[in-house]
Design a protein around this motif. Structure first.
Motif, mmCIF file in Angstrom:
data_model
loop_
_atom_site.group_PDB
_atom_site.id
_atom_site.type_symbol
_atom_site.label_atom_id
_atom_site.label_comp_id
_atom_site.label_asym_id
_atom_site.label_seq_id
_atom_site.Cartn_x
_atom_site.Cartn_y
_atom_site.Cartn_z
ATOM 1 N N LYS A 55 42.363 10.898 -10.727
ATOM 2 C CA LYS A 55 42.732 9.645 -11.397
ATOM 3 C C LYS A 55 43.825 8.921 -10.631
ATOM 4 O O LYS A 55 43.827 7.684 -10.554
ATOM 5 C CB LYS A 55 43.200 9.941 -12.824
ATOM 6 C CG LYS A 55 43.688 8.687 -13.569
ATOM 7 C CD LYS A 55 44.093 8.990 -14.993
ATOM 8 C CE LYS A 55 44.582 7.702 -15.684
ATOM 9 N NZ LYS A 55 44.937 7.919 -17.101
ATOM 10 N N TYR A 56 44.744 9.687 -10.057
ATOM 11 C CA TYR A 56 45.881 9.079 -9.368
ATOM 12 C C TYR A 56 45.721 9.084 -7.843
ATOM 13 O O TYR A 56 46.691 8.871 -7.118
ATOM 14 C CB TYR A 56 47.172 9.806 -9.764
ATOM 15 C CG TYR A 56 47.539 9.591 -11.215
ATOM 16 C CD1 TYR A 56 48.242 8.458 -11.611
ATOM 17 C CD2 TYR A 56 47.138 10.496 -12.189
ATOM 18 C CE1 TYR A 56 48.560 8.244 -12.950
ATOM 19 C CE2 TYR A 56 47.449 10.300 -13.529
ATOM 20 C CZ TYR A 56 48.159 9.174 -13.905
ATOM 21 O OH TYR A 56 48.459 8.965 -15.245
ATOM 22 N N GLY A 57 44.500 9.335 -7.379
ATOM 23 C CA GLY A 57 44.266 9.347 -5.942
ATOM 24 C C GLY A 57 45.022 10.454 -5.238
ATOM 25 O O GLY A 57 45.461 10.293 -4.093
ATOM 26 N N GLY A 58 45.166 11.583 -5.930
ATOM 27 C CA GLY A 58 45.992 12.663 -5.414
ATOM 28 C C GLY A 58 45.221 13.799 -4.784
ATOM 29 O O GLY A 58 44.061 13.648 -4.369
ATOM 30 N N LEU A 59 45.865 14.962 -4.742
ATOM 31 C CA LEU A 59 45.297 16.148 -4.113
ATOM 32 C C LEU A 59 45.175 17.272 -5.142
ATOM 33 O O LEU A 59 45.984 17.378 -6.065
ATOM 34 C CB LEU A 59 46.186 16.607 -2.962
ATOM 35 C CG LEU A 59 46.345 15.627 -1.796
ATOM 36 C CD1 LEU A 59 47.403 16.127 -0.820
ATOM 37 C CD2 LEU A 59 45.009 15.402 -1.080
ATOM 38 N N PHE A 60 44.165 18.103 -4.933
ATOM 39 C CA PHE A 60 43.889 19.228 -5.827
ATOM 40 C C PHE A 60 43.682 20.473 -4.977
ATOM 41 O O PHE A 60 42.821 20.495 -4.098
ATOM 42 C CB PHE A 60 42.648 18.919 -6.671
ATOM 43 C CG PHE A 60 42.094 20.103 -7.417
ATOM 44 C CD1 PHE A 60 42.769 20.636 -8.503
ATOM 45 C CD2 PHE A 60 40.891 20.684 -7.028
ATOM 46 C CE1 PHE A 60 42.260 21.733 -9.189
ATOM 47 C CE2 PHE A 60 40.364 21.769 -7.718
ATOM 48 C CZ PHE A 60 41.055 22.295 -8.802
ATOM 49 N N ASN A 61 44.479 21.501 -5.236
ATOM 50 C CA ASN A 61 44.385 22.763 -4.487
ATOM 51 C C ASN A 61 43.700 23.845 -5.316
ATOM 52 O O ASN A 61 43.869 23.906 -6.530
ATOM 53 C CB ASN A 61 45.778 23.299 -4.131
ATOM 54 C CG ASN A 61 46.494 22.444 -3.102
ATOM 55 O OD1 ASN A 61 45.997 21.397 -2.695
ATOM 56 N ND2 ASN A 61 47.672 22.882 -2.682
#
Length: 550
Positions: A55-61
């Motif tokens: 949603k926030y244009g982020g990263l997921f590990n």
């Protein structure tokens, strides 16, 4: 992976952080312990972390929490990544292992010792529990709490070098034995465990505990929002203590959401493992289990699971979600997508006496009436057929609109037949029906205008595909398995009728080429999936209808 989601309290927090000047890219993680298979509760944690990052244009590990070598295994490592891939939660921030940070965890532990914030304790496990105190009484300080820095450094290095027996010493954080939060009463942050590690081999005989390792891993990876389930709420002060006392420049923060509890279901890995190891189920992927591999084998789709999680919501307080909501989600999806097929699960033979013995014809039957683009299939019709036993009644109940002696019924997509004779065996069991068909009313209204209300499905005896059909029910009879009555064990509520196997079922010939995982609606019977483990077996995913209201 469905990333679209309505706003929730976690997003509200992030919005406030951004409004308050947060410049970092939003970064989340999913940290499973590879000591079992992921379950549907894990899917909630995955969805929250993944969809928030997206949603926030982020990263997921994806980070494996492999700090406890005793039950960890590469089998579970592979299954976890497979499940994430299946759900569509691609870890765009990377795949990591907690064990990759063991050297850094050790160095940070040494730093805490040098800062007089950690000490080696010789209390036994029983003594540790005794000294810890209770919810109403403060704990007692360990007699080893005031060892000097040099002694603690020496003992900790010797722990690492394997000079002491397992469990004989721990490294503890020096915090506050009178804290109202028992997690802050000088918690152990390292213990001695001689066990082969699936990645590190025998390099280490001391291992950091989760509450110490996890915040370090988050900080190293640049996690901004560490999202976890509610049982870790009381651990948050320790999370913050570790982050603050190691002096990380960028400090992650932990936020908790309610875990997913579902009716008639257990989520405890310990319980699930016991079910597997005692043979009460057919492995981690038994279709009655709540594991993702089991749901996949049963026929559930990623979209249905994620829709269920989304509808269950993101809240701060625990609740019990009705399993029927999950069934509603898959039923809604398959109603639109699943091809229709005819399958007779409890066959009763029908002989059409006025139909030529050597004659065959094919009827065009819709693949899915909900989807006109799905087209039709050709289904063979012969003199000898199978219908469901339940579709005939020698003594019919009131308003029975299926086949009876002297009565008529429409065979789906083909002829109207009339039952003229019932054949029984020596035990007075019905084994065959002798019928005639209205050859003038082929898939049409009778010429004389009479009304035939009932329609039943059928399969040609000559071309029928033999198969087994697996019917599943709730694994537990107790609605809330988290609230077990006193004096009882969760195993006391195992449902003895959770699996019914129907053998020698008769399926229409188009199902002969079904591949494992293919899904169908068996008309009038429910939604089914070709099993991936048993040859010529189909699992019932869900019944055709229920009374659940959304």
């Amino acid at each position: 992976m469905v990333s679209e989601t309505i706003s929730n309290f976690i997003h509200d927090i992030i919005d406030e952080d951004i409004a308050g000047g947060l410049k970092e890219r939003i970064h989340t993680r999913f940290p499973p312990e590879p000591n079992g298979y992921l379950h549907i509760g894990s899917a909630k944690a995955i969805w929250i972390n993944y969809s928030t990052a997206m949603k926030y244009g982020g990263l997921f590990n994806l980070r494996y929490d492999d700090t406890n070598p005793v039950r960890e295994d590469d089998e579970y490592v592979k299954s976890i990544e497979e499940d994430l891939t299946w759900l569509g939660a691609i870890p765009n921030g990377g795949i990591y292992y907690g064990s990759d940070y063991f050297d850094q965890c050790y160095e940070y532990a040494v730093k805490l010792i040098k800062d007089s914030k950690a000490y080696v304790c010789d209390l036994s496990p029983d003594e540790l529990r005794e000294y810890r105190g209770t919810l109403t009484q403060p704990g007692k300080e360990s007699p080893y709490r005031n060892r000097c820095v040099e002694e603690n450094l020496d003992l900790f290095e010797r722990m690492k070098n394997g000079e002491f027996p397992d469990g004989s010493k721990t490294l503890r954080a020096k915090i506050d034995m009178a804290s109202p939060n028992m997690n802050m009463r000088d918690p152990a942050i390292y213990r001695i465990v001689r066990a082969h590690h699936h990645r590190q081999g025998d390099k280490w005989c001391i291992y950091p505990l989760y509450d110490f390792a996890h915040p370090i891993q988050d900080a190293i990876e640049g996690i901004t929002h560490s999202l976890c389930s509610l049982e870790f709420e009381n651990h948050r002060p320790l999370y913050d203590w570790v982050v603050n006392n190691i002096d990380f420049e960028k400090k992650p923060h932990q936020y908790e959401f309610a875990r997913l509890n579902i009716t008639h279901t257990v989520m405890s890995k310990r319980y699930l493992r016991e079910l597997v190891e005692t043979g009460r189920v057919d492995g981690w992927d038994d279709p009655r289990m709540p594991t993702l591999c089991a749901l996949r084998r049963r026929g559930y789709t990623p979209a249905s699971i994620l829709e269920f999680v989304k509808r269950a919501g993101v809240a701060k307080s625990n609740s019990l979600v009705d399993l029927k909501l999950l069934e509603y989600c898959i039923r809604e999806e398959l109603n639109a997508a699943a091809p229709r097929r005819m399958a007779v699960t409890e066959p009763l033979k029908v002989v059409i006496t006025n139909y030529p013995q050597d004659q065959e014809e094919y009827f065009s039957i819709s693949n899915n009436p909900v989807d006109p683009q799905s087209g039709v299939r050709e289904v063979p019709f012969t003199r000898e057929l199978y219908i469901e036993k339940s579709d005939f009644a020698e003594v019919p109940p009131p308003k029975f609109q299926r086949l009876k002696l002297g009565g008529e019924v429409r065979l789906m997509g083909s002829y109207i037949i009339k039952c003229n004779e019932v054949i029984k065996d020596a035990n007075n069991e019905i084994i065959e029906l002798r019928c005639t068909c209205d050859l003038e009313a082929k898939n049409a209204m009778p010429l004389d205008g009479r009304k035939v209300k009932g329609t039943i499905h059928w399969v040609s005896a000559k071309y029928a595909v033999d198969a087994s059909v697996m019917l599943y029910d709730n694994l537990f009879t107790l609605e809330n398995v988290n609230d077990i009555p006193e004096g009882k064990n969760y195993l006391d509520f195992l449902n003895p009728n959770s699996l019914t196997v129907l053998k020698d079922c008769k399926l229409e010939p188009s199902l002969k080429d079904a591949k494992p995982g293919d899904k169908f609606q068996f008309v009038r019977m429910g939604y089914f999936c070709k099993d991936s483990k048993n040859t010529n077996a189909f699992n019932r995913i869900v019944t055709l209808k229920d009374s659940f209201k959304v």
